[in-house]
Design an enzyme around this catalytic site. Structure first.
Site, PDB file in Angstrom:
ATOM      1  N   LYS A   1      13.876   4.017 -10.951  1.00 59.52           N
ATOM      2  CA  LYS A   1      13.614   3.420  -9.638  1.00 59.52           C
ATOM      3  C   LYS A   1      13.720   1.904  -9.797  1.00 59.52           C
ATOM      4  O   LYS A   1      12.842   1.264 -10.370  1.00 59.52           O
ATOM      5  CB  LYS A   1      12.234   3.821  -9.136  1.00 59.52           C
ATOM      6  CG  LYS A   1      11.979   3.374  -7.716  1.00 59.52           C
ATOM      7  CD  LYS A   1      10.751   4.079  -7.146  1.00 59.52           C
ATOM      8  CE  LYS A   1      10.541   3.761  -5.681  1.00 59.52           C
ATOM      9  NZ  LYS A   1      10.266   2.352  -5.423  1.00 59.52           N
TER      10      LYS A   1
ATOM     11  N   CYS B   1     -20.527  -9.081  14.148  1.00 57.94           N
ATOM     12  CA  CYS B   1     -21.202  -9.170  15.448  1.00 57.94           C
ATOM     13  C   CYS B   1     -22.709  -8.989  15.337  1.00 57.94           C
ATOM     14  O   CYS B   1     -23.400  -8.972  16.353  1.00 57.94           O
ATOM     15  CB  CYS B   1     -20.624  -8.127  16.403  1.00 57.94           C
ATOM     16  SG  CYS B   1     -21.102  -6.449  15.961  1.00 57.94           S
TER      17      CYS B   1
ATOM     18  N   LYS C   1       5.966   7.122 -10.228  1.00 52.82           N
ATOM     19  CA  LYS C   1       5.717   5.750 -10.667  1.00 52.82           C
ATOM     20  C   LYS C   1       5.198   5.699 -12.099  1.00 52.82           C
ATOM     21  O   LYS C   1       4.569   6.633 -12.572  1.00 52.82           O
ATOM     22  CB  LYS C   1       4.668   5.100  -9.735  1.00 52.82           C
ATOM     23  CG  LYS C   1       5.097   4.986  -8.284  1.00 52.82           C
ATOM     24  CD  LYS C   1       6.063   3.844  -8.097  1.00 52.82           C
ATOM     25  CE  LYS C   1       6.438   3.610  -6.644  1.00 52.82           C
ATOM     26  NZ  LYS C   1       5.434   2.963  -5.850  1.00 52.82           N
TER      27      LYS C   1
ATOM     28  N   TYR D   1      22.989   4.623  -5.096  1.00 48.02           N
ATOM     29  CA  TYR D   1      22.340   5.902  -5.408  1.00 48.02           C
ATOM     30  C   TYR D   1      22.259   6.895  -4.258  1.00 48.02           C
ATOM     31  O   TYR D   1      21.624   7.937  -4.387  1.00 48.02           O
ATOM     32  CB  TYR D   1      20.939   5.663  -5.974  1.00 48.02           C
ATOM     33  CG  TYR D   1      20.068   4.723  -5.160  1.00 48.02           C
ATOM     34  CD1 TYR D   1      19.673   5.049  -3.877  1.00 48.02           C
ATOM     35  CD2 TYR D   1      19.641   3.512  -5.694  1.00 48.02           C
ATOM     36  CE1 TYR D   1      18.881   4.199  -3.133  1.00 48.02           C
ATOM     37  CE2 TYR D   1      18.845   2.649  -4.959  1.00 48.02           C
ATOM     38  CZ  TYR D   1      18.465   2.998  -3.675  1.00 48.02           C
ATOM     39  OH  TYR D   1      17.691   2.149  -2.942  1.00 48.02           O
TER      40      TYR D   1
ATOM     41  N   CYS E   1     -17.715  -4.722  19.232  1.00 53.38           N
ATOM     42  CA  CYS E   1     -17.592  -5.618  18.085  1.00 53.38           C
ATOM     43  C   CYS E   1     -16.196  -6.257  18.060  1.00 53.38           C
ATOM     44  O   CYS E   1     -15.198  -5.552  18.132  1.00 53.38           O
ATOM     45  CB  CYS E   1     -17.829  -4.824  16.803  1.00 53.38           C
ATOM     46  SG  CYS E   1     -17.498  -5.780  15.319  1.00 53.38           S
TER      47      CYS E   1
ATOM     48  N   GLU F   1      16.486   9.552 -11.863  1.00 60.17           N
ATOM     49  CA  GLU F   1      17.062   8.205 -11.806  1.00 60.17           C
ATOM     50  C   GLU F   1      15.963   7.164 -12.004  1.00 60.17           C
ATOM     51  O   GLU F   1      14.841   7.372 -11.565  1.00 60.17           O
ATOM     52  CB  GLU F   1      17.696   7.958 -10.415  1.00 60.17           C
ATOM     53  CG  GLU F   1      18.781   8.936 -10.059  1.00 60.17           C
ATOM     54  CD  GLU F   1      19.317   8.735  -8.636  1.00 60.17           C
ATOM     55  OE1 GLU F   1      18.929   7.754  -7.966  1.00 60.17           O
ATOM     56  OE2 GLU F   1      20.119   9.571  -8.205  1.00 60.17           O
TER      57      GLU F   1
ATOM     58  N   CYS G   1     -20.003  -0.204  11.959  1.00 66.68           N
ATOM     59  CA  CYS G   1     -20.690  -1.029  12.946  1.00 66.68           C
ATOM     60  C   CYS G   1     -20.816  -0.195  14.207  1.00 66.68           C
ATOM     61  O   CYS G   1     -19.849   0.394  14.666  1.00 66.68           O
ATOM     62  CB  CYS G   1     -19.884  -2.294  13.215  1.00 66.68           C
ATOM     63  SG  CYS G   1     -20.448  -3.161  14.680  1.00 66.68           S
TER      64      CYS G   1
ATOM     65  N   CYS H   1     -23.810  -5.803  11.042  1.00 63.38           N
ATOM     66  CA  CYS H   1     -22.377  -6.077  10.945  1.00 63.38           C
ATOM     67  C   CYS H   1     -22.158  -7.569  10.703  1.00 63.38           C
ATOM     68  O   CYS H   1     -22.690  -8.400  11.448  1.00 63.38           O
ATOM     69  CB  CYS H   1     -21.692  -5.648  12.234  1.00 63.38           C
ATOM     70  SG  CYS H   1     -19.988  -6.202  12.368  1.00 63.38           S
TER      71      CYS H   1
ATOM     72  N   ASP I   1      13.572  -1.903  -9.152  1.00 67.36           N
ATOM     73  CA  ASP I   1      12.647  -2.708  -8.360  1.00 67.36           C
ATOM     74  C   ASP I   1      13.387  -3.868  -7.705  1.00 67.36           C
ATOM     75  O   ASP I   1      13.343  -5.001  -8.161  1.00 67.36           O
ATOM     76  CB  ASP I   1      11.518  -3.232  -9.265  1.00 67.36           C
ATOM     77  CG  ASP I   1      10.259  -3.496  -8.470  1.00 67.36           C
ATOM     78  OD1 ASP I   1      10.257  -3.230  -7.252  1.00 67.36           O
ATOM     79  OD2 ASP I   1       9.279  -3.970  -9.062  1.00 67.36           O
TER      80      ASP I   1
HETATM   81  S1  IVH Z   1      16.560   7.176  -3.103  1.00 66.05           S
HETATM   82  C1  IVH Z   1      15.777   9.534   0.472  1.00 66.05           C
HETATM   83  N1  IVH Z   1      16.949   6.221  -5.503  1.00 66.05           N
HETATM   84  O1  IVH Z   1      12.864   3.106  -3.559  1.00 66.05           O
HETATM   85  C2  IVH Z   1      16.128   8.713  -0.684  1.00 66.05           C
HETATM   86  N2  IVH Z   1      15.611   4.948  -4.013  1.00 66.05           N
HETATM   87  O2  IVH Z   1      10.731   4.445  -1.547  1.00 66.05           O
HETATM   88  C3  IVH Z   1      15.718   7.308  -0.546  1.00 66.05           C
HETATM   89  N3  IVH Z   1      14.796   2.835  -4.921  1.00 66.05           N
HETATM   90  O3  IVH Z   1      13.777   2.212  -0.302  1.00 66.05           O
HETATM   91  C4  IVH Z   1      15.936   6.406  -1.643  1.00 66.05           C
HETATM   92  N4  IVH Z   1      15.747   3.031  -6.904  1.00 66.05           N
HETATM   93  O4  IVH Z   1      14.505   0.705  -2.229  1.00 66.05           O
HETATM   94  C5  IVH Z   1      16.358   6.025  -4.314  1.00 66.05           C
HETATM   95  N5  IVH Z   1      17.401   5.498  -7.653  1.00 66.05           N
HETATM   96  C6  IVH Z   1      16.826   5.305  -6.478  1.00 66.05           C
HETATM   97  C7  IVH Z   1      16.059   4.140  -6.195  1.00 66.05           C
HETATM   98  C8  IVH Z   1      15.455   4.014  -4.943  1.00 66.05           C
HETATM   99  C9  IVH Z   1      14.993   2.264  -6.131  1.00 66.05           C
HETATM  100  C10 IVH Z   1      13.961   2.268  -3.849  1.00 66.05           C
HETATM  101  C11 IVH Z   1      14.654   2.064  -2.533  1.00 66.05           C
HETATM  102  C12 IVH Z   1      13.914   2.874  -1.519  1.00 66.05           C
HETATM  103  C13 IVH Z   1      12.606   3.095  -2.185  1.00 66.05           C
HETATM  104  C14 IVH Z   1      12.067   4.450  -1.766  1.00 66.05           C
END
Ligand code: IVH
Length: 676
Positions: free
Chosen positions: A121, A420, A323, A235, A440, A119, A435, A417, A123
């Site tokens: 991700k 301090c 990522k 999702y 400190c 899927e 330090c 340091c 933002d």
């Molecule tokens: S699954 C256990 N699916 O990413 C499953 N998250 O670090 C948890 N996010 O807090 C989330 N797109 O804000 C999932 N297709 C996607 C996503 C997604 C964005 C974000 C979400 C979550 C963060 C996870």
């Protein structure tokens, strides 16, 4: 209520219109295949509004006309998610993704390819919506995963979130309750337009679409949110009553039939290599998408395997965020400063000529330590490549040597340091300079900051500035001192009015009953993070028992390594620690056991195998309870297994247990054993 024939007809038409509007919403938002023009859609809405004006007694909160209208709030309430909203571990490159796949196969003991769901991700910010009998009952932000903010009225204004779910087939009832999770976001173009408007109105600009989505959702006045072009994708599910799914893909399909929008780029992949192909394709095409994505999410499709893999700390073992490579920019190092952390570690930080990386203004980058500076040959005045990867602190990738003028200056850690003037030492085999002064103020302040932080005692009202003021005025030396503070002592401090002083005192007082694991974490013992604190709290059940534990005993605990054991035992054998703890208790701090937690270790050493569908607990919960009582959950049955817990439709593990003569417990017997 008795209705006349006539009003019955009105009600019928109203209900029909609502269903039609819902159907067209789904066609428009979910299927991306509108069947009517906007004008026709508006006509349906207007007719509904007309009828509701004539018959206000028929207005229900889930009517499509009721998206806006709630009064502004003074502040958001908090919501505890019935199942925590987990976060995801990250894979930064292909190798880490392949390692994720290998680990899954290892854990499951299989060599067969795993089926994944891939899927994008999104933002934006994570939310949860609870539907009760199909009606939008509550919506909240993820918050810290355990509790979030109640943003019901704001989420209701988002057109792509249905106010009511209709069963796809009238013969199949809706779940009594379903918690759906997803992401609220703003499209790139809408973000640009919004910022243009704000610029004209002389209002502060949002840095990126994500911030503008978050800022728009967290408005106290829902009428403001309603004007912001927010959208949502769903999702995941939280709790659900009366439905069962074999795969994650089934959940996504089910969402669409209910009218919940899912991302059209979601895909099933057979094996990790297919995931990588999809990833590369998306990485090349992502800029053309109308919204920002910061990577992809890879999830094991089978729900059964998900349960078997379970969860560690705050992230599931069955999913990972993969990522995209970080965005990089070029800028200049103006200076190198040295920061002192709570362990006394000196961290060099580059002060940069400010540069904008993916919508975020970057003016500092960590340089980690002297070795790192030497390795990259970083000098003050250098032109460098900086990158920002996800949420992590920006860092320097490399120096552009061709841009050197000869005026650059090399950097060396100071012998004293900067806070301090204490002597700086570099312990053997360590990359960090520290330090050496135990008193400190930087260490003190760092420790106090850690103590009040969200995941420790979560004393929200106390800021870093205030901590500095308390320390500099001799009011606080250690964390226990917080609990002896009096309002009168705070009033002479700068920017401390009567009200804010009272707030600080109240916030501190409210933290007086921490759970054991939070308290252990808050102490800031070296190498003891949140997860380890949890393990220690569950194992020992009380601070006294933890204090009394020997290094050997600590090492013997599953998940506690020798380094951690040493650090913990050193911490508690230090006479200063005993004094500090006594001071906490004298001040009235009381460690509490959250309800439903088994703290007795009566299952120590016992191993369990879970099979079949459990109805009283989820598998994760059952595993958690067993571990809290000192037991272990293993995946296959052998003669050494102590108990097999059998739910509905148990599999081959059940038969094997019978053959080997291992005790088999049904769910009731299992509960009794837990409570024994
Ligand atoms: S699954 C256990 N699916 O990413 C499953 N998250 O670090 C948890 N996010 O807090 C989330 N797109 O804000 C999932 N297709 C996607 C996503 C997604 C964005 C974000 C979400 C979550 C963060 C996870």
């Amino acid at each position: 209520m008795e209705h006349s024939e006539e009003s019955k007809q009105f009600l019928q038409e109203i209900e029909h219109l609502r269903q039609e509007i819902h159907r067209h919403n789904t066609l428009y938002y979910v299927d991306d295949q509108p069947q009517i023009s906007d004008a026709e859609y508006d006509r349906l809405m207007r007719r509904l509004q007309e009828l509701e004006t004539l018959h206000p007694e028929f207005i229900t909160p889930d009517s499509p006309t009721q998206r806006v209208g709630a009064a502004p709030l003074e502040k958001f309430g908090t919501v505890t998610h019935s199942i925590p909203m987990l976060s995801l571990a990250n894979a930064m490159d292909e190798e880490e993704l392949r390692e994720f796949d290998r680990r899954i196969k290892r854990t499951l003991g299989t060599e067969a390819e795993i089926e994944y769901v891939f899927e994008p991700k999104i933002d934006g910010l994570a939310i949860e919506v609870v539907y009760e009998n199909g009606i939008f009952a509550m919506g909240s932000t993820r918050g810290d995963g355990v509790t979030g903010e109640n943003v019901t009225q704001n989420l209701k204004t988002i057109p792509s979130i249905p106010l009511r779910l209709f069963p796809p087939d009238p013969a199949i009832p809706l779940p009594g309750k379903i918690e759906v999770r997803g992401e609220v976001y703003m499209e790139k173009i809408d973000f640009l337009v919004l910022n243009q408007e704000r610029e004209l109105a002389d209002e502060p600009l949002f840095a990126n679409p994500r911030n503008s989505a978050a800022g728009s959702l967290r408005q106290l006045d829902p009428a403001v949110t309603a004007k912001r072009p927010l959208k949502a994708f769903f999702y995941a599910i939280g709790a659900i009553e009366g439905a069962n799914f074999a795969t994650h893909w089934e959940i996504l399909t089910y969402f669409r039939t209910l009218g919940l929008r899912t991302n059209p780029l979601n895909k099933i992949c057979q094996g990790i290599e297919q995931v990588l192909e999809q990833y590369q394709y998306l990485n090349e095409t992502k800029d053309a998408l109308p919204y920002e994505i910061d990577g992809t999410v890879v999830k094991v499709n089978s729900r059964h395997l998900q349960e078997e893999l379970g969860t560690i700390s705050r992230s599931p073992r069955w999913a990972i965020a993969f990522k995209f490579p970080a965005r990089q920019e070029t800028t200049k190092i103006l200076d190198i400063l040295v920061q002192v952390g709570r362990t006394g570690a000196l961290t060099p930080v580059a002060v940069l000529e400010p540069v904008n990386i993916r919508g975020v203004q970057v003016s500092r980058a960590t340089l980690h330590n002297q070795d790192e500076i030497n390795r990259k040959d970083i000098r003050i005045g250098d032109t460098v490549v900086v990158q920002r990867a996800g949420d992590v602190i920006p860092e320097i990738v490399n120096v552009i040597e061709s841009r050197r003028t000869g005026a650059e200056k090399a950097f060396a850690m100071p012998p004293r340091c900067p806070v301090c003037q204490g002597e700086v030492v570099r312990p053997q085999d360590e990359a960090v300079h520290r330090c050496s002064n135990p008193d400190c103020p930087a260490k003190q302040i760092g420790n106090l900051e850690h103590f009040v932080s969200k995941r420790a005692l979560n004393i929200e009202g106390v800021s870093t500035k205030q901590i500095e003021a308390f320390v500099n005025n001799g009011l606080v030396r250690d964390a226990a001192d917080f609990y002896f503070l009096k309002k009168e002592q705070l009033l002479p401090l700068e920017r401390m009015a009567d009200k804010s002083a009272a707030n600080v005192i109240q916030a501190i007082a409210q933290s007086k009953r921490p759970t054991l694991s939070r308290f252990i974490y808050a102490l800031g013992i070296r190498h003891v993070g949140e997860h380890t604190a949890n393990v220690l709290a569950n194992y020992f059940g009380s601070l006294e028992r933890l204090q009394a534990a020997s290094e050997e005993e600590l090492t013997a605990i599953y998940e506690i390594g020798p380094e951690v054991a040493k650090s913990v035992s050193q911490y508690f054998s230090n006479p200063g620690t005993a004094k500090l703890l006594q001071k906490f208790f004298d001040s009235g701090v009381e460690i509490v056991t959250p309800e439903g937690v088994v703290t007795r270790q009566h299952l120590t050493g016992k191993s369990f195998v879970l099979t079949g569908t459990l109805t009283t607990y989820t598998r994760d919960k059952a595993k958690d309870l067993i571990e809290k009582a000192g037991g272990r959950v293993v995946s296959s049955v052998s003669k050494k297994t102590d108990y097999v817990v059998a739910g509905r439709d148990p599999g081959s593990k059940f038969t094997k247990a019978q053959q080997l003569g291992v005790s088999i417990l049904d769910e009731e017997e299992f509960q009794q054993l837990l409570q024994a």
